[in-house]
Scaffold this motif. Structure first.
Motif, mmCIF file in Angstrom:
data_model
loop_
_atom_site.group_PDB
_atom_site.id
_atom_site.type_symbol
_atom_site.label_atom_id
_atom_site.label_comp_id
_atom_site.label_asym_id
_atom_site.label_seq_id
_atom_site.Cartn_x
_atom_site.Cartn_y
_atom_site.Cartn_z
ATOM 1 N N ASP A 68 10.823 0.683 10.228
ATOM 2 C CA ASP A 68 9.824 0.821 8.947
ATOM 3 C C ASP A 68 9.486 1.651 9.127
ATOM 4 O O ASP A 68 7.970 1.214 8.603
ATOM 5 C CB ASP A 68 9.332 -1.136 8.444
ATOM 6 N N SER A 71 6.372 1.127 5.618
ATOM 7 C CA SER A 71 5.542 1.172 5.756
ATOM 8 C C SER A 71 4.398 0.848 6.997
ATOM 9 O O SER A 71 2.966 0.243 6.607
ATOM 10 C CB SER A 71 6.086 -0.991 5.884
ATOM 11 N N ARG A 75 0.284 1.440 6.531
ATOM 12 C CA ARG A 75 -1.505 0.955 6.955
ATOM 13 C C ARG A 75 -1.817 1.917 7.980
ATOM 14 O O ARG A 75 -2.828 1.176 8.460
ATOM 15 C CB ARG A 75 -0.592 -0.079 7.479
#
Lengths: 315, 269
Positions: A68, A71, A75
């Motif tokens: 992923d 995502s 971060r």
């Protein structure tokens, strides 16, 4: 926050990274140290999701880039060695572009842009073209783009390269401020820089981690030169809080040298130097010379580099 | 949500590309060259043929093999060269949004180029020249070809780090596509001849050799997207033709995305 496990990266016949594992938690600054070609940039590129590993995995908050990527990328903030700047854009346009890429909510984008401009004191120069900025300002804008969206993990590749001492101090202060809410991994080949800023130092050489240690527990070595050897002085030195070992040698000029290895918690060497001095004076030993030799980190680094040079010469 | 983030990222890339285009002298130079050449052809056209815009459009389309590479060469090659691709490929956006954003910006520049021919259309109309259905279809033809060429250029730009290599490779590929139809018959006839030479025992008769050559020529023409538009130039509209071009562009963009994604797994420096 960041978990790297058994990472391997091969470029043809060359193994750039070999079984690299490390963790970085929130509130921690980890310095990645190593000579040129050690694999620092490759490791950072993999952590940032720019390239994928040949084996092993990188997890950011439990998210794997390969599974992923979006995502995981949300971060982290990445400042590559060469800041990724479009030199035909102004600071404001560039940061607005980065905000548009990283901040999903259209209404929050304006607020974020102002926050970043403000935080990095770029408001007064917002209209300047990136190509006309000094190296220091370019680095600052590069750092600012990494912080857009306040990602919990910051990856900074050689962030102080080309900065003057005032800018380096500014960078350090910024890093200390950010430490509270972020996990920070930064690379450098400047030893003093890594020692001054990091809570932990990971040393990389030829793609392998050769040391991963807490800077607070690392020893520093001092040399104290006196006229003669004295057992009581040696004992007194050993009793100084923080001292790990004391070695004595007679120098060529007939003087005596005590090599004192000590741990310096929080990097504050002031009190230990005072204690060493009083231990000498209590035993009526005249201190002819008192100087730091090197840190344990420095010693490990140079050992690694000299090993590498030796092997290359033998080949 | 993911659709929204795709549009947001694509929009940001599109705006950045457009602003870069119109700030750079290259875009203005390309537009100027295109306008000057178009104007030059119009002057000749008006003095010789009494104004047929389709001829000018076909002439301009024959220059795409030089102009399109100038538009697409920097798309990915420059980003990689400057290291700015690290910003794009470590941002929380999809590779497809990057590719589509860049393609859309290049397409806008290309359409601006085509807009420079609108005054010519007005001039020809005012002088009583021929502007009809075929002219409109020729416009469509030229635009579709240009959009496909942009896709090819974008894909080639993703293959290299150097703008010049990207431009030269695109030029060669587009030049080959340009001359494919005119050389197809020659190549087919050549193959038929070769088979004739090899057939020393005279096992294949002459008509079959010729048929084989014709089939090879037809195959080569089939490979060329331009040959799909021949009917359009004759004033026959076919929706499948448009669909063919749309699918071809999507395939080229998809290939570009795959190429960029595969870079992450590369094992060569």
């Amino acid at each position: 926050m960041l978990e790297v496990d058994k990472l391997v990266k091969e470029f043809g016949q060359i193994r750039a990274l070999d079984d690299v594992s490390l963790q970085v938690s929130r509130g921690e600054i980890v310095g990645l140290l190593g000579p040129n070609g050690a694999g620092k940039t490759t490791l950072m590129n993999i952590i940032a999701g720019y390239i994928f590993p040949s084996a092993g995995y990188v997890k950011i908050d439990g998210l794997d880039h390969v599974v992923d990527s979006k995502s995981a990328c949300a971060r982290l903030g990445y400042l590559p060695e060469r800041p990724p700047l479009y030199d035909d854009m102004t600071i404001e346009d560039y940061l607005a572009f980065v905000v548009a890429l990283k901040v999903p909510d259209r209404r929050s984008q304006k607020v974020e842009l102002h926050r970043i401009l403000d935080e990095f004191q770029l408001c007064n120069v917002r209209g300047r073209l990136l190509r006309n900025l000094s190296k220091g300002y370019q680095q600052r804008v590069g750092f600012a783009q990494a912080l857009v969206g306040s990602p919990p993990l910051l990856i900074l590749d050689e962030p102080t390269a080309g900065l003057d001492p005032r800018q380096i101090r500014e960078f350090r202060n910024r890093l200390f401020k950010l430490k509270e809410n972020h996990a920070i991994l930064f690379s450098s080949h400047i030893l003093t820089e890594v020692e001054a800023v990091s809570d932990r130092v990971v040393m990389l050489n030829r793609g392998r981690i050769i040391s991963d240690s807490d800077t607070a527990l690392m020893g520093f070595k001092y040399r104290v030169i006196t006229e003669r050897e004295d057992k009581l002085t040696r004992q007194a030195l050993r009793r100084v809080p923080g001292v790990i070992s004391v070695e004595g040698t007679i120098k060529e000029d007939g003087l005596f040298a005590y090599d004192v290895t000590a741990n310096i918690p929080d990097g504050d060497s002031h009190s230990i130097r005072k204690d060493i001095f009083f231990a000498m004076s209590k035993n009526n030993q005249a201190v002819l010379e008192f100087r730091p030799l090197y840190s344990e980190l420095e010693e490990r680094f140079f050992n690694a580099v000299s090993d590498q040079h030796r092997e290359e010469a033998n080949r | 949500m993911s659709d929204q983030s795709f549009v947001r990222a694509m929009g940001a890339i599109f705006r950045r590309e457009c602003s870069q285009w119109f700030r750079s002298p290259l875009a203005w130079s390309v537009l100027a060259i295109f306008a000057v050449l178009g104007g030059f052809y119009l002057t000749i056209d008006l003095s010789l043929y009494m104004g047929i815009l389709t001829l000018e459009l076909k002439f301009l389309a024959s220059l795409f093999f030089i102009i399109i590479p100038l538009i697409t060469m920097r798309s990915f090659a420059e980003e990689r060269q400057l290291g700015t691709d690290k910003l794009l490929f470590t941002a929380p956006i999809s590779t497809m949004s990057i590719v589509v954003g860049k393609y859309a910006a290049a397409a806008v520049l290309f359409l601006c180029m085509m807009l420079t021919t609108i005054p010519h259309l007005i001039i020809i109309l005012s002088l009583g020249g021929r502007v009809d259905k075929i002219t409109a279809f020729t416009y469509l033809n030229v635009i579709l070809i240009g959009l496909v060429y942009l896709g090819i250029g974008l894909f080639i730009s993703s293959l290299t780090n150097r703008q010049t290599i990207a431009a030269l490779t695109t030029m060669v590929v587009l030049l080959i596509l340009n001359v494919l139809n005119s050389t197809a018959n020659v190549v087919g006839a050549f193959f038929a001849k070769v088979i004739g030479w090899l057939d020393v025992a005279n096992l294949i008769d002459l008509s079959r050799q010729t048929a084989l050559g014709d089939n090879i020529a037809a195959g080569i023409k089939w490979l060329n997207p331009q040959s799909r538009l021949e009917l359009l130039s004759q004033g026959v509209f076919d929706l499948t033709m448009i669909l063919y071009f749309v699918i071809l562009i999507i395939c080229l963009l998809y290939l570009t995305v795959q190429r960029l994604e595969s870079r992450k797994w590369e094992t060569g420096r």
